[in-house]
Design a protein around this motif. Sequence first.
Motif, PDB file in Angstrom:
ATOM      1  N   TYR A   1       0.855  -1.183   0.000  1.00 38.17           N
ATOM      2  CA  TYR A   1       0.000   0.000   0.000  1.00 38.17           C
ATOM      3  C   TYR A   1       0.893   1.236   0.000  1.00 38.17           C
ATOM      4  O   TYR A   1       2.118   1.152   0.136  1.00 38.17           O
ATOM      5  CB  TYR A   1      -0.922   0.000   1.225  1.00 38.17           C
ATOM      6  CG  TYR A   1      -0.235  -0.306   2.519  1.00 38.17           C
ATOM      7  CD1 TYR A   1       0.372   0.692   3.269  1.00 38.17           C
ATOM      8  CD2 TYR A   1      -0.188  -1.619   3.002  1.00 38.17           C
ATOM      9  CE1 TYR A   1       1.015   0.415   4.463  1.00 38.17           C
ATOM     10  CE2 TYR A   1       0.445  -1.910   4.195  1.00 38.17           C
ATOM     11  CZ  TYR A   1       1.045  -0.898   4.923  1.00 38.17           C
ATOM     12  OH  TYR A   1       1.680  -1.183   6.106  1.00 38.17           O
ATOM     13  N   GLY A   2       0.259   2.401  -0.183  1.00 39.89           N
ATOM     14  CA  GLY A   2       1.023   3.630  -0.319  1.00 39.89           C
ATOM     15  C   GLY A   2       0.995   4.488   0.935  1.00 39.89           C
ATOM     16  O   GLY A   2       0.861   3.987   2.059  1.00 39.89           O
ATOM     17  N   LYS A   3       1.107   5.783   0.739  1.00 34.47           N
ATOM     18  CA  LYS A   3       1.139   6.717   1.853  1.00 34.47           C
ATOM     19  C   LYS A   3      -0.236   6.839   2.509  1.00 34.47           C
ATOM     20  O   LYS A   3      -1.254   6.507   1.906  1.00 34.47           O
ATOM     21  CB  LYS A   3       1.602   8.085   1.356  1.00 34.47           C
ATOM     22  CG  LYS A   3       2.998   8.062   0.727  1.00 34.47           C
ATOM     23  CD  LYS A   3       3.341   9.418   0.137  1.00 34.47           C
ATOM     24  CE  LYS A   3       4.715   9.376  -0.520  1.00 34.47           C
ATOM     25  NZ  LYS A   3       5.071  10.673  -1.144  1.00 34.47           N
TER      26      LYS A   3
ATOM     27  N   VAL B   1      -7.409   2.221   1.353  1.00 32.33           N
ATOM     28  CA  VAL B   1      -7.520   0.859   1.846  1.00 32.33           C
ATOM     29  C   VAL B   1      -7.209   0.853   3.338  1.00 32.33           C
ATOM     30  O   VAL B   1      -6.277   1.525   3.811  1.00 32.33           O
ATOM     31  CB  VAL B   1      -6.554  -0.091   1.093  1.00 32.33           C
ATOM     32  CG1 VAL B   1      -5.094   0.314   1.292  1.00 32.33           C
ATOM     33  CG2 VAL B   1      -6.767  -1.536   1.534  1.00 32.33           C
ATOM     34  N   GLU B   2      -8.001   0.125   4.084  1.00 33.59           N
ATOM     35  CA  GLU B   2      -7.797   0.044   5.532  1.00 33.59           C
ATOM     36  C   GLU B   2      -6.865  -1.116   5.855  1.00 33.59           C
ATOM     37  O   GLU B   2      -7.121  -2.260   5.462  1.00 33.59           O
ATOM     38  CB  GLU B   2      -9.124  -0.161   6.253  1.00 33.59           C
ATOM     39  CG  GLU B   2      -8.971  -0.219   7.760  1.00 33.59           C
ATOM     40  CD  GLU B   2     -10.255  -0.599   8.466  1.00 33.59           C
ATOM     41  OE1 GLU B   2     -10.453  -0.152   9.608  1.00 33.59           O
ATOM     42  OE2 GLU B   2     -11.054  -1.361   7.872  1.00 33.59           O
ATOM     43  N   ILE B   3      -5.797  -0.818   6.542  1.00 30.25           N
ATOM     44  CA  ILE B   3      -4.851  -1.840   6.981  1.00 30.25           C
ATOM     45  C   ILE B   3      -5.094  -2.091   8.463  1.00 30.25           C
ATOM     46  O   ILE B   3      -5.042  -1.169   9.280  1.00 30.25           O
ATOM     47  CB  ILE B   3      -3.393  -1.389   6.747  1.00 30.25           C
ATOM     48  CG1 ILE B   3      -3.160  -1.135   5.250  1.00 30.25           C
ATOM     49  CG2 ILE B   3      -2.418  -2.427   7.279  1.00 30.25           C
ATOM     50  CD1 ILE B   3      -3.360  -2.345   4.369  1.00 30.25           C
ATOM     51  N   THR B   4      -5.392  -3.327   8.793  1.00 27.78           N
ATOM     52  CA  THR B   4      -5.681  -3.682  10.182  1.00 27.78           C
ATOM     53  C   THR B   4      -4.566  -4.495  10.818  1.00 27.78           C
ATOM     54  O   THR B   4      -4.495  -4.597  12.041  1.00 27.78           O
ATOM     55  CB  THR B   4      -6.987  -4.485  10.252  1.00 27.78           C
ATOM     56  OG1 THR B   4      -6.868  -5.677   9.447  1.00 27.78           O
ATOM     57  CG2 THR B   4      -8.164  -3.661   9.725  1.00 27.78           C
TER      58      THR B   4
ATOM     59  N   PRO C   1      -4.297   2.768  -1.955  1.00 30.92           N
ATOM     60  CA  PRO C   1      -4.285   1.364  -2.413  1.00 30.92           C
ATOM     61  C   PRO C   1      -3.474   1.223  -3.702  1.00 30.92           C
ATOM     62  O   PRO C   1      -4.022   1.127  -4.800  1.00 30.92           O
ATOM     63  CB  PRO C   1      -5.771   1.072  -2.641  1.00 30.92           C
ATOM     64  CG  PRO C   1      -6.335   2.388  -3.056  1.00 30.92           C
ATOM     65  CD  PRO C   1      -5.560   3.436  -2.301  1.00 30.92           C
ATOM     66  N   THR C   2      -2.172   1.217  -3.570  1.00 30.47           N
ATOM     67  CA  THR C   2      -1.336   1.172  -4.774  1.00 30.47           C
ATOM     68  C   THR C   2      -1.542  -0.122  -5.570  1.00 30.47           C
ATOM     69  O   THR C   2      -1.335  -0.142  -6.782  1.00 30.47           O
ATOM     70  CB  THR C   2       0.150   1.313  -4.401  1.00 30.47           C
ATOM     71  OG1 THR C   2       0.480   0.365  -3.381  1.00 30.47           O
ATOM     72  CG2 THR C   2       0.441   2.716  -3.891  1.00 30.47           C
ATOM     73  N   PHE C   3      -1.953  -1.187  -4.892  1.00 33.98           N
ATOM     74  CA  PHE C   3      -2.260  -2.421  -5.617  1.00 33.98           C
ATOM     75  C   PHE C   3      -3.440  -2.179  -6.554  1.00 33.98           C
ATOM     76  O   PHE C   3      -3.483  -2.709  -7.680  1.00 33.98           O
ATOM     77  CB  PHE C   3      -2.574  -3.558  -4.635  1.00 33.98           C
ATOM     78  CG  PHE C   3      -3.883  -3.405  -3.914  1.00 33.98           C
ATOM     79  CD1 PHE C   3      -5.055  -3.914  -4.459  1.00 33.98           C
ATOM     80  CD2 PHE C   3      -3.947  -2.727  -2.707  1.00 33.98           C
ATOM     81  CE1 PHE C   3      -6.263  -3.766  -3.799  1.00 33.98           C
ATOM     82  CE2 PHE C   3      -5.157  -2.582  -2.047  1.00 33.98           C
ATOM     83  CZ  PHE C   3      -6.326  -3.092  -2.596  1.00 33.98           C
TER      84      PHE C   3
ATOM     85  N   LEU D   1       4.392   6.326  -4.534  1.00 28.81           N
ATOM     86  CA  LEU D   1       3.370   6.306  -3.486  1.00 28.81           C
ATOM     87  C   LEU D   1       3.620   5.204  -2.453  1.00 28.81           C
ATOM     88  O   LEU D   1       3.055   5.253  -1.360  1.00 28.81           O
ATOM     89  CB  LEU D   1       1.983   6.116  -4.101  1.00 28.81           C
ATOM     90  CG  LEU D   1       1.496   7.222  -5.050  1.00 28.81           C
ATOM     91  CD1 LEU D   1       0.146   6.821  -5.654  1.00 28.81           C
ATOM     92  CD2 LEU D   1       1.369   8.537  -4.300  1.00 28.81           C
ATOM     93  N   ARG D   2       4.417   4.216  -2.811  1.00 27.76           N
ATOM     94  CA  ARG D   2       4.607   3.083  -1.907  1.00 27.76           C
ATOM     95  C   ARG D   2       5.505   3.449  -0.729  1.00 27.76           C
ATOM     96  O   ARG D   2       6.430   4.257  -0.851  1.00 27.76           O
ATOM     97  CB  ARG D   2       5.196   1.895  -2.681  1.00 27.76           C
ATOM     98  CG  ARG D   2       4.165   1.252  -3.593  1.00 27.76           C
ATOM     99  CD  ARG D   2       4.734   0.197  -4.509  1.00 27.76           C
ATOM    100  NE  ARG D   2       5.484  -0.832  -3.807  1.00 27.76           N
ATOM    101  CZ  ARG D   2       5.879  -1.974  -4.386  1.00 27.76           C
ATOM    102  NH1 ARG D   2       5.583  -2.190  -5.662  1.00 27.76           N
ATOM    103  NH2 ARG D   2       6.563  -2.858  -3.718  1.00 27.76           N
ATOM    104  N   VAL D   3       5.203   2.831   0.406  1.00 26.90           N
ATOM    105  CA  VAL D   3       5.948   3.129   1.629  1.00 26.90           C
ATOM    106  C   VAL D   3       6.663   1.897   2.180  1.00 26.90           C
ATOM    107  O   VAL D   3       7.289   1.975   3.243  1.00 26.90           O
ATOM    108  CB  VAL D   3       5.010   3.701   2.714  1.00 26.90           C
ATOM    109  CG1 VAL D   3       4.451   5.041   2.275  1.00 26.90           C
ATOM    110  CG2 VAL D   3       3.874   2.723   3.028  1.00 26.90           C
TER     111      VAL D   3
END
Length: 337
Positions: free
Chosen positions: A151-153, A161-164, A177-179, A225-227
């Motif tokens: 995912y990105g910034k 996109v929610e990262i849990t 959501p860079t994907f 954008l990716r981190v």
Amino acid sequence: MELAFIPSPSSGVLHLGPIPLRGYAFCIIIGVFVAVWLGNKRWIARGGRPGTVADIAVWAVPFGLIGGRLYHVITDYQLYFSEGRDWVDAFKIWEGGLGIWGAIAFGAVGAWIGARRRGVPMPAYADAVAPGIALAQAIGRWGNWFNQELYGKATDLPWAVEITSSADGRVPGTYHPTFLYESLWCIGVALLVIWADRRFGLGHGRAFALYVAAYCAGRFWIEYLRVDDAHHILGLRLNNWTALFVFLLAVVYMVLSARMRPGREAVVEPSAESSDGDAGDDAKGDTDAEAEASKDSKGSTDSEGAVGDKDAGDDGTVEGAKDVKDVKDGADSAKKG
């Protein structure tokens, strides 16, 4: 407060009884089937045989998976060989981690082997499967969604996109959501290649080169954008440099190929062409045989007619001579009397 976002799955594995179905692997498998299906349709439209694309894919896909994994492990070796890491994880491909650059490079080697075995030109095969590869990438990127990776910034956009998950240093939150961006870009690349191929009749590997160049252009800005952790060279991520280098190679190939070998291949699978030719020769041979038989029959009929006419002429001549003789004898008898 976020009003909307793309939720991540609670788990990247679905269990069908005792059988685990991993989302990442599932996306890759679907992508491969789509690539083979579309490539087969395009190959047949170019004059190739059904099944050739699948036969060559048997070589290309395993090589591509190995190459993609090798590229990822080599460029992110710290994830597997640094202190506290288990090197065995380098073989766990289902947990994610395929480098597209290695996948395409090694996949091309496998395709070259398969193409030589089938006796087909590699550039023509690459042109046929190029849009399918782009669609396979578009589908495969959703495997990153299942694994909550790439995912990105941070952002509060409605499509974030929610990262849990908090594993491997992840920080729960909403991110670019860079994907998804790359998935949509790949769909656009596939449509571009299909359109350009129909419009300009791309051949000799130029459709594949267009796919490579277009993908690299999108990958270059998506990388910004990716981190996730990555090696940097002169302020740019390694994948940025790779995308730039491969983009230039693809453009140079298109220009030189168009000058040296304009147009497209007339025959993409010689074996299919020879089979059609054999069928045509057989049909022609049957027609010639029928014509010869008809000629013989006509000749026989003419010969019989000629013989019959001759016989009739001979009989008429004999009978005519006999009649003349009878008349002459009658006249002599009357004169004497």
